[in-house]
Motif scaffolding. Structure first.
Motif, mmCIF file in Angstrom:
data_model
loop_
_atom_site.group_PDB
_atom_site.id
_atom_site.type_symbol
_atom_site.label_atom_id
_atom_site.label_comp_id
_atom_site.label_asym_id
_atom_site.label_seq_id
_atom_site.Cartn_x
_atom_site.Cartn_y
_atom_site.Cartn_z
ATOM 1 N N LEU A 1 0.826 -1.195 0.000
ATOM 2 C CA LEU A 1 0.000 0.000 0.000
ATOM 3 C C LEU A 1 0.873 1.264 0.000
ATOM 4 C CD1 LEU A 1 -2.805 1.227 0.074
ATOM 5 C CD2 LEU A 1 -2.715 1.088 2.555
ATOM 6 N N GLU A 2 1.953 1.253 0.789
ATOM 7 C CA GLU A 2 2.849 2.407 0.829
ATOM 8 C C GLU A 2 3.495 2.651 -0.534
ATOM 9 O OE1 GLU A 2 5.699 2.515 3.982
ATOM 10 O OE2 GLU A 2 4.214 1.881 5.454
ATOM 11 N N ARG A 3 3.874 1.592 -1.228
ATOM 12 C CA ARG A 3 4.490 1.739 -2.557
ATOM 13 C C ARG A 3 3.512 2.377 -3.533
ATOM 14 N NH1 ARG A 3 9.053 -2.306 -4.210
ATOM 15 N NH2 ARG A 3 9.206 -0.731 -5.812
ATOM 16 N N LYS A 4 2.245 1.990 -3.425
ATOM 17 C CA LYS A 4 1.225 2.532 -4.310
ATOM 18 C C LYS A 4 1.053 4.031 -4.056
ATOM 19 C CE LYS A 4 -3.294 1.317 -6.073
ATOM 20 N NZ LYS A 4 -4.418 0.401 -5.970
ATOM 21 N N GLU A 5 1.010 4.413 -2.776
ATOM 22 C CA GLU A 5 0.884 5.821 -2.417
ATOM 23 C C GLU A 5 2.106 6.611 -2.869
ATOM 24 O OE1 GLU A 5 0.105 6.081 1.756
ATOM 25 O OE2 GLU A 5 -1.838 5.096 1.579
ATOM 26 N N LEU A 6 3.286 6.037 -2.688
ATOM 27 C CA LEU A 6 4.511 6.697 -3.124
ATOM 28 C C LEU A 6 4.508 6.880 -4.636
ATOM 29 C CD1 LEU A 6 7.307 7.848 -2.560
ATOM 30 C CD2 LEU A 6 8.212 5.513 -2.691
ATOM 31 N N GLY A 7 4.088 5.862 -5.361
ATOM 32 C CA GLY A 7 4.000 5.957 -6.817
ATOM 33 C C GLY A 7 3.054 7.066 -7.249
ATOM 34 N N ALA A 8 1.926 7.178 -6.563
ATOM 35 C CA ALA A 8 0.960 8.229 -6.885
ATOM 36 C C ALA A 8 1.546 9.606 -6.589
ATOM 37 C CB ALA A 8 -0.325 8.023 -6.091
ATOM 38 N N THR A 9 2.300 9.725 -5.512
ATOM 39 C CA THR A 9 2.923 10.997 -5.152
ATOM 40 C C THR A 9 3.979 11.388 -6.178
ATOM 41 O OG1 THR A 9 2.543 10.531 -2.811
ATOM 42 C CG2 THR A 9 4.174 12.213 -3.328
ATOM 43 N N ILE A 10 4.774 10.423 -6.612
ATOM 44 C CA ILE A 10 5.796 10.691 -7.625
ATOM 45 C C ILE A 10 5.137 11.070 -8.942
ATOM 46 C CG2 ILE A 10 7.634 9.644 -9.011
ATOM 47 C CD1 ILE A 10 8.374 8.020 -6.457
ATOM 48 N N PHE A 11 4.086 10.361 -9.324
ATOM 49 C CA PHE A 11 3.358 10.675 -10.557
ATOM 50 C C PHE A 11 2.807 12.098 -10.502
ATOM 51 C CE2 PHE A 11 -0.607 10.680 -13.040
ATOM 52 C CZ PHE A 11 -0.080 10.399 -14.292
ATOM 53 N N LYS A 12 2.251 12.471 -9.354
ATOM 54 C CA LYS A 12 1.708 13.828 -9.190
ATOM 55 C C LYS A 12 2.821 14.863 -9.331
ATOM 56 C CE LYS A 12 -0.773 16.857 -6.090
ATOM 57 N NZ LYS A 12 -0.787 17.306 -4.739
ATOM 58 N N ALA A 13 3.989 14.597 -8.745
ATOM 59 C CA ALA A 13 5.112 15.526 -8.847
ATOM 60 C C ALA A 13 5.533 15.693 -10.305
ATOM 61 C CB ALA A 13 6.287 15.026 -8.002
ATOM 62 N N PHE A 14 5.555 14.602 -11.068
ATOM 63 C CA PHE A 14 5.894 14.677 -12.495
ATOM 64 C C PHE A 14 4.862 15.507 -13.251
ATOM 65 C CE2 PHE A 14 9.133 11.318 -12.566
ATOM 66 C CZ PHE A 14 9.956 11.814 -13.564
ATOM 67 N N LYS A 15 3.579 15.327 -12.929
ATOM 68 C CA LYS A 15 2.519 16.057 -13.623
ATOM 69 C C LYS A 15 2.652 17.565 -13.433
ATOM 70 C CE LYS A 15 -1.730 14.950 -13.653
ATOM 71 N NZ LYS A 15 -3.102 14.583 -13.299
ATOM 72 N N GLU A 16 3.216 17.972 -12.315
ATOM 73 C CA GLU A 16 3.349 19.397 -12.013
ATOM 74 C C GLU A 16 4.540 20.057 -12.705
ATOM 75 O OE1 GLU A 16 3.406 19.581 -7.759
ATOM 76 O OE2 GLU A 16 1.310 18.977 -7.582
ATOM 77 N N LEU A 17 5.411 19.263 -13.314
ATOM 78 C CA LEU A 17 6.571 19.816 -14.012
ATOM 79 C C LEU A 17 6.145 20.463 -15.323
ATOM 80 C CD1 LEU A 17 9.154 16.907 -13.641
ATOM 81 C CD2 LEU A 17 9.114 19.048 -12.348
ATOM 82 N N LYS A 18 6.953 21.409 -15.780
ATOM 83 C CA LYS A 18 6.724 21.996 -17.100
ATOM 84 C C LYS A 18 6.923 20.900 -18.143
ATOM 85 C CE LYS A 18 8.077 26.647 -15.873
ATOM 86 N NZ LYS A 18 8.996 27.759 -16.113
ATOM 87 N N PRO A 19 6.252 20.999 -19.290
ATOM 88 C CA PRO A 19 6.306 19.937 -20.302
ATOM 89 C C PRO A 19 7.719 19.507 -20.700
ATOM 90 C CG PRO A 19 4.617 21.503 -20.883
ATOM 91 C CD PRO A 19 5.336 22.078 -19.681
ATOM 92 N N LYS A 20 8.636 20.453 -20.863
ATOM 93 C CA LYS A 20 10.004 20.110 -21.270
ATOM 94 C C LYS A 20 10.666 19.203 -20.238
ATOM 95 C CE LYS A 20 13.612 23.112 -20.913
ATOM 96 N NZ LYS A 20 14.455 24.259 -21.234
ATOM 97 N N TYR A 21 10.519 19.546 -18.968
ATOM 98 C CA TYR A 21 11.124 18.745 -17.904
ATOM 99 C C TYR A 21 10.427 17.397 -17.762
ATOM 100 C CZ TYR A 21 13.272 23.177 -16.692
ATOM 101 O OH TYR A 21 13.988 24.330 -16.738
ATOM 102 N N LYS A 22 9.118 17.426 -17.892
ATOM 103 C CA LYS A 22 8.339 16.194 -17.778
ATOM 104 C C LYS A 22 8.744 15.198 -18.862
ATOM 105 C CE LYS A 22 4.032 17.000 -17.403
ATOM 106 N NZ LYS A 22 2.587 17.242 -17.601
ATOM 107 N N GLN A 23 8.846 15.660 -20.099
ATOM 108 C CA GLN A 23 9.167 14.776 -21.211
ATOM 109 C C GLN A 23 10.554 14.163 -21.045
ATOM 110 O OE1 GLN A 23 8.949 16.608 -25.072
ATOM 111 N NE2 GLN A 23 8.872 14.653 -26.110
ATOM 112 N N ILE A 24 11.542 14.987 -20.740
ATOM 113 C CA ILE A 24 12.903 14.474 -20.573
ATOM 114 C C ILE A 24 12.977 13.561 -19.352
ATOM 115 C CG2 ILE A 24 15.270 15.146 -19.992
ATOM 116 C CD1 ILE A 24 14.944 17.484 -21.938
ATOM 117 N N GLY A 25 12.317 13.949 -18.258
ATOM 118 C CA GLY A 25 12.323 13.122 -17.051
ATOM 119 C C GLY A 25 11.695 11.762 -17.277
ATOM 120 N N LEU A 26 10.580 11.728 -17.979
ATOM 121 C CA LEU A 26 9.927 10.447 -18.245
ATOM 122 C C LEU A 26 10.769 9.569 -19.168
ATOM 123 C CD1 LEU A 26 6.192 11.538 -18.577
ATOM 124 C CD2 LEU A 26 7.251 10.251 -16.718
ATOM 125 N N LEU A 27 11.392 10.188 -20.162
ATOM 126 C CA LEU A 27 12.260 9.401 -21.046
ATOM 127 C C LEU A 27 13.418 8.791 -20.265
ATOM 128 C CD1 LEU A 27 12.432 11.674 -24.221
ATOM 129 C CD2 LEU A 27 11.461 9.379 -24.099
#
Length: 68
Positions: A1-27
């Motif tokens: 359960l903690e891993r799932k919550e952590l994953g959701a928190t990390i995903f949310k942090a990525f969503k808040e990045l500007k598109p340029k940073y998000k794209q490079i970070g995800l790659l």
């Protein structure tokens, strides 16, 4: 359960990045592409990839401080 919550928190942090940073970070983090591959995919200089990824890491660290 903690891993799932952590994953959701990390995903949310990525969503808040500007598109340029998000794209490079995800790659880099999710698709595990090398700096060179990212530079080729995005058609940008290698130094730009390195600098942008460094700023992306810093922003994610700030957003996840105290969580991860």
């Amino acid at each position: 359960l903690e891993r799932k919550e952590l994953g959701a928190t990390i995903f949310k942090a990525f969503k808040e990045l500007k598109p340029k940073y998000k794209q490079i970070g995800l790659l880099f983090f999710k698709e595990e592409k090398s700096y060179e591959e990212i530079a080729e995919i995005m058609d940008i200089p290698l130094g730009t990839v390195k600098g942008t990824l460094n700023r992306c890491r810093t922003m994610l660290q700030e957003k996840l401080q105290g969580v991860y």
